[in-house]
Design a protein around this motif. Sequence first.
Motif, short mmCIF file in Angstrom:
data_model
loop_
_atom_site.label_atom_id
_atom_site.label_comp_id
_atom_site.label_asym_id
_atom_site.label_seq_id
_atom_site.Cartn_x
_atom_site.Cartn_y
_atom_site.Cartn_z
N VAL A 96 0.86 -1.19 0.00
CA VAL A 96 0.00 0.00 0.00
C VAL A 96 0.89 1.25 0.00
O VAL A 96 2.04 1.20 0.42
CB VAL A 96 -0.96 0.04 1.22
CG1 VAL A 96 -2.00 -1.06 1.14
CG2 VAL A 96 -0.21 -0.06 2.52
N GLU A 97 0.35 2.37 -0.45
CA GLU A 97 1.14 3.60 -0.58
C GLU A 97 1.73 4.10 0.72
O GLU A 97 2.82 4.64 0.74
CB GLU A 97 0.27 4.71 -1.19
CG GLU A 97 -0.08 4.47 -2.64
CD GLU A 97 -1.01 5.54 -3.16
OE1 GLU A 97 -1.95 5.93 -2.43
OE2 GLU A 97 -0.80 5.98 -4.29
N CYS A 98 1.01 3.92 1.81
CA CYS A 98 1.45 4.54 3.07
C CYS A 98 2.72 3.91 3.65
O CYS A 98 3.31 4.47 4.57
CB CYS A 98 0.33 4.53 4.10
SG CYS A 98 -0.14 2.90 4.70
N VAL A 99 3.16 2.77 3.13
CA VAL A 99 4.41 2.19 3.61
C VAL A 99 5.45 2.12 2.50
O VAL A 99 6.49 1.48 2.65
CB VAL A 99 4.21 0.78 4.25
CG1 VAL A 99 3.37 0.88 5.49
CG2 VAL A 99 3.63 -0.20 3.26
N GLY A 100 5.18 2.80 1.40
CA GLY A 100 6.12 2.85 0.28
C GLY A 100 7.30 3.75 0.62
O GLY A 100 7.35 4.40 1.66
N ASP A 101 8.24 3.79 -0.29
CA ASP A 101 9.44 4.60 -0.09
C ASP A 101 9.22 6.07 -0.43
O ASP A 101 10.04 6.91 -0.11
CB ASP A 101 10.58 4.05 -0.96
CG ASP A 101 10.97 2.64 -0.54
OD1 ASP A 101 10.75 2.29 0.63
OD2 ASP A 101 11.49 1.91 -1.40
N GLU A 102 8.13 6.36 -1.08
CA GLU A 102 7.84 7.73 -1.48
C GLU A 102 7.09 8.46 -0.37
O GLU A 102 6.49 7.85 0.50
CB GLU A 102 7.01 7.73 -2.76
CG GLU A 102 7.71 7.06 -3.91
CD GLU A 102 6.78 6.81 -5.08
OE1 GLU A 102 5.58 7.13 -4.99
OE2 GLU A 102 7.27 6.31 -6.10
N GLU A 103 7.14 9.77 -0.45
CA GLU A 103 6.38 10.59 0.51
C GLU A 103 4.89 10.40 0.26
O GLU A 103 4.42 10.57 -0.85
CB GLU A 103 6.75 12.07 0.36
CG GLU A 103 8.11 12.41 0.91
CD GLU A 103 8.17 12.27 2.43
OE1 GLU A 103 7.21 12.65 3.13
OE2 GLU A 103 9.20 11.75 2.90
N TYR A 104 4.20 10.03 1.29
CA TYR A 104 2.75 9.86 1.20
C TYR A 104 2.17 10.35 2.51
O TYR A 104 2.57 9.90 3.57
CB TYR A 104 2.39 8.38 0.98
CG TYR A 104 0.90 8.12 0.96
CD1 TYR A 104 0.16 8.37 -0.18
CD2 TYR A 104 0.25 7.63 2.08
CE1 TYR A 104 -1.21 8.14 -0.21
CE2 TYR A 104 -1.12 7.39 2.06
CZ TYR A 104 -1.84 7.65 0.92
OH TYR A 104 -3.19 7.40 0.90
N GLU A 105 1.27 11.27 2.40
CA GLU A 105 0.69 11.84 3.60
C GLU A 105 -0.71 11.29 3.83
O GLU A 105 -1.56 11.38 2.97
CB GLU A 105 0.66 13.36 3.50
CG GLU A 105 2.06 13.95 3.51
CD GLU A 105 2.04 15.46 3.59
OE1 GLU A 105 1.10 16.03 4.18
OE2 GLU A 105 2.96 16.06 3.04
N CYS A 106 -0.88 10.73 5.00
CA CYS A 106 -2.18 10.21 5.38
C CYS A 106 -2.52 10.81 6.74
O CYS A 106 -1.71 10.75 7.67
CB CYS A 106 -2.15 8.67 5.47
SG CYS A 106 -3.70 7.95 6.05
N GLU A 107 -3.68 11.33 6.85
CA GLU A 107 -4.08 11.98 8.10
C GLU A 107 -4.27 10.99 9.25
O GLU A 107 -4.26 11.37 10.40
CB GLU A 107 -5.35 12.80 7.88
CG GLU A 107 -6.49 11.96 7.36
CD GLU A 107 -7.49 12.74 6.56
OE1 GLU A 107 -8.69 12.45 6.72
OE2 GLU A 107 -7.09 13.62 5.79
N LYS A 108 -4.37 9.70 8.92
CA LYS A 108 -4.62 8.70 9.97
C LYS A 108 -3.38 7.89 10.32
O LYS A 108 -3.47 6.90 11.04
CB LYS A 108 -5.72 7.75 9.52
CG LYS A 108 -7.03 8.45 9.31
CD LYS A 108 -8.10 7.48 8.91
CE LYS A 108 -9.40 8.26 8.70
NZ LYS A 108 -10.52 7.40 8.49
N VAL A 109 -2.23 8.31 9.85
CA VAL A 109 -1.01 7.53 10.05
C VAL A 109 -0.72 7.24 11.52
O VAL A 109 -0.23 6.16 11.86
CB VAL A 109 0.20 8.20 9.35
CG1 VAL A 109 0.60 9.48 10.06
CG2 VAL A 109 1.36 7.24 9.27
N GLU A 110 -1.01 8.16 12.40
CA GLU A 110 -0.72 7.97 13.83
C GLU A 110 -1.70 7.04 14.53
O GLU A 110 -1.37 6.48 15.58
CB GLU A 110 -0.71 9.34 14.55
CG GLU A 110 0.35 10.30 14.03
CD GLU A 110 1.77 9.77 14.21
OE1 GLU A 110 2.04 9.10 15.22
OE2 GLU A 110 2.59 10.02 13.30
N VAL A 111 -2.89 6.86 13.96
CA VAL A 111 -3.90 6.03 14.63
C VAL A 111 -4.32 4.81 13.80
O VAL A 111 -5.19 4.07 14.23
CB VAL A 111 -5.16 6.87 14.98
CG1 VAL A 111 -4.83 7.93 16.01
CG2 VAL A 111 -5.77 7.48 13.74
#
Length: 150
Positions: A90-105
């Motif tokens: 999935v994008e949120c664990v890729g090597d590129e910058e990906y911003e997800c507002e729920k990353v902390e939770v």
Amino acid sequence: MKLSTKGRYGVRAMFELAMRYGAGPVSLRSIAERQGLSEHYLEQLIAVLRKAGLVKSVRGAYGGYLLAQEPKDITIGDIIRTLEGPVAPVECVGDEEYECEKVEVCVTRIIWEKLKEKIDEVLDEMTLEDLCQYALEKKHEKDEGFMYHI
């Protein structure tokens, strides 16, 4: 996650070069024929691999392509990432910058992180030399046949 033909065919082409390592340049036509690939498509893949420094080209009548390093020094991960980009489910664990507002939770993110870690581990621990060894063992097994004792 599914690899495209770029990654799969690229590994097969690099395997052909690894099997002939030290024997001189290998033509694209030869690789294409042995692996059942389109020569035109292979040209595109080899160009990317050459630009990344994984293969070298030799011009002339007896020219072709060579591995830029020994087979033991090129991992399958090197090839896949060169041709496919970052390998992540999935994008949120890729090597590129990906911003997800729920990353902390995000509770499920740990699944994707562990999956990416395992994929990277497998791709980075296997080399072209390993593939060549495996192919030679399989050929030897096939040539030997089965032995039965009574």
